[in-house]
Motif scaffolding. Sequence first.
Motif, PDB file in Angstrom:
ATOM      1  N   TRP A 125       0.961  11.222  -3.779  1.00 13.23           N
ATOM      2  CA  TRP A 125      -0.281  11.887  -4.163  1.00 13.23           C
ATOM      3  C   TRP A 125      -0.714  12.834  -3.050  1.00 13.23           C
ATOM      4  CZ3 TRP A 125       0.123   6.445  -4.607  1.00 13.23           C
ATOM      5  CH2 TRP A 125       0.300   5.979  -5.913  1.00 13.23           C
ATOM      6  N   PRO A 126      -0.127  14.028  -2.990  1.00 12.90           N
ATOM      7  CA  PRO A 126      -0.430  14.972  -1.908  1.00 12.90           C
ATOM      8  C   PRO A 126      -1.912  15.320  -1.786  1.00 12.90           C
ATOM      9  CG  PRO A 126       1.436  15.743  -3.206  1.00 12.90           C
ATOM     10  CD  PRO A 126       0.877  14.545  -3.912  1.00 12.90           C
ATOM     11  N   MET A 146      -6.919  11.035  -6.207  1.00 17.75           N
ATOM     12  CA  MET A 146      -5.749  10.753  -7.044  1.00 17.75           C
ATOM     13  C   MET A 146      -6.033  11.025  -8.520  1.00 17.75           C
ATOM     14  SD  MET A 146      -4.422   7.209  -5.442  1.00 17.75           S
ATOM     15  CE  MET A 146      -3.956   7.043  -3.738  1.00 17.75           C
ATOM     16  N   ALA A 147      -7.282  10.777  -8.922  1.00 19.98           N
ATOM     17  CA  ALA A 147      -7.656  10.992 -10.313  1.00 19.98           C
ATOM     18  C   ALA A 147      -7.775  12.470 -10.656  1.00 19.98           C
ATOM     19  CB  ALA A 147      -8.973  10.268 -10.622  1.00 19.98           C
ATOM     20  N   VAL A 159      -8.223  14.204   1.987  1.00 19.53           N
ATOM     21  CA  VAL A 159      -9.151  13.124   2.337  1.00 19.53           C
ATOM     22  C   VAL A 159      -8.881  12.678   3.768  1.00 19.53           C
ATOM     23  CG1 VAL A 159      -9.958  10.810   1.756  1.00 19.53           C
ATOM     24  CG2 VAL A 159      -9.328  12.398  -0.076  1.00 19.53           C
ATOM     25  N   MET A 160      -7.606  12.523   4.117  1.00 20.90           N
ATOM     26  CA  MET A 160      -7.241  12.113   5.474  1.00 20.90           C
ATOM     27  C   MET A 160      -7.744  13.130   6.496  1.00 20.90           C
ATOM     28  SD  MET A 160      -5.536   9.356   4.797  1.00 20.90           S
ATOM     29  CE  MET A 160      -4.153   8.788   5.709  1.00 20.90           C
ATOM     30  N   ILE A 161      -7.514  14.395   6.215  1.00 19.47           N
ATOM     31  CA  ILE A 161      -7.933  15.454   7.138  1.00 19.47           C
ATOM     32  C   ILE A 161      -9.451  15.518   7.243  1.00 19.47           C
ATOM     33  CG2 ILE A 161      -7.964  17.958   7.479  1.00 19.47           C
ATOM     34  CD1 ILE A 161      -5.080  17.951   6.302  1.00 19.47           C
ATOM     35  N   ARG A 162     -10.148  15.366   6.131  1.00 19.35           N
ATOM     36  CA  ARG A 162     -11.612  15.417   6.127  1.00 19.35           C
ATOM     37  C   ARG A 162     -12.200  14.345   7.058  1.00 19.35           C
ATOM     38  NH1 ARG A 162     -12.595  16.306   0.970  1.00 19.35           N
ATOM     39  NH2 ARG A 162     -12.232  14.171   0.317  1.00 19.35           N
ATOM     40  N   MET A 219       1.069  -0.364   0.499  1.00 25.72           N
ATOM     41  CA  MET A 219       1.874   0.848   0.532  1.00 25.72           C
ATOM     42  C   MET A 219       1.541   1.606   1.824  1.00 25.72           C
ATOM     43  SD  MET A 219       1.608   4.149  -2.026  1.00 25.72           S
ATOM     44  CE  MET A 219       2.146   3.196  -3.413  1.00 25.72           C
ATOM     45  N   PRO A 220       2.529   2.061   2.540  1.00 30.69           N
ATOM     46  CA  PRO A 220       2.276   2.852   3.744  1.00 30.69           C
ATOM     47  C   PRO A 220       1.587   4.179   3.404  1.00 30.69           C
ATOM     48  CG  PRO A 220       4.555   2.092   3.684  1.00 30.69           C
ATOM     49  CD  PRO A 220       3.949   1.792   2.346  1.00 30.69           C
ATOM     50  N   VAL A 221       0.754   4.653   4.323  1.00 27.34           N
ATOM     51  CA  VAL A 221       0.025   5.901   4.060  1.00 27.34           C
ATOM     52  C   VAL A 221       0.975   7.077   3.894  1.00 27.34           C
ATOM     53  CG1 VAL A 221      -2.150   5.207   5.126  1.00 27.34           C
ATOM     54  CG2 VAL A 221      -0.433   6.292   6.530  1.00 27.34           C
ATOM     55  N   ASP A 222       2.106   7.063   4.564  1.00 28.82           N
ATOM     56  CA  ASP A 222       3.077   8.143   4.412  1.00 28.82           C
ATOM     57  C   ASP A 222       3.567   8.235   2.963  1.00 28.82           C
ATOM     58  OD1 ASP A 222       4.880  10.172   5.731  1.00 28.82           O
ATOM     59  OD2 ASP A 222       6.382   8.835   4.839  1.00 28.82           O
ATOM     60  N   GLU A 223       3.881   7.100   2.377  1.00 30.01           N
ATOM     61  CA  GLU A 223       4.331   7.078   0.984  1.00 30.01           C
ATOM     62  C   GLU A 223       3.213   7.510   0.043  1.00 30.01           C
ATOM     63  OE1 GLU A 223       6.094   3.972  -2.330  1.00 30.01           O
ATOM     64  OE2 GLU A 223       6.233   3.444  -0.200  1.00 30.01           O
TER      65      GLU A 223
END
Length: 59
Positions: free
Chosen positions: A10-11, A57-58, A16-19, A1-5
């Motif tokens: 799961w906003p 996500m959890a 996590v990406m920013i961290r 799955m692409p990271v954009d999707e």
Amino acid sequence: MPVDEMMRRWPMTIRVMIRHRMLCVGCPFGTLHTVADACREHEISEEDFVLELEAAMAG
């Protein structure tokens, strides 16, 4: 799955990406890159990163 999707579904994964200072948020490659691709590009351990994403996500 692409990271954009992933970030759209799961906003909470955006934090996590920013961290990790990943520039995937808004990146045109986000529609193409998987988590594995993004980790490789940013030199981040995929195994540890996936665990953080799953925890986010959890909830």
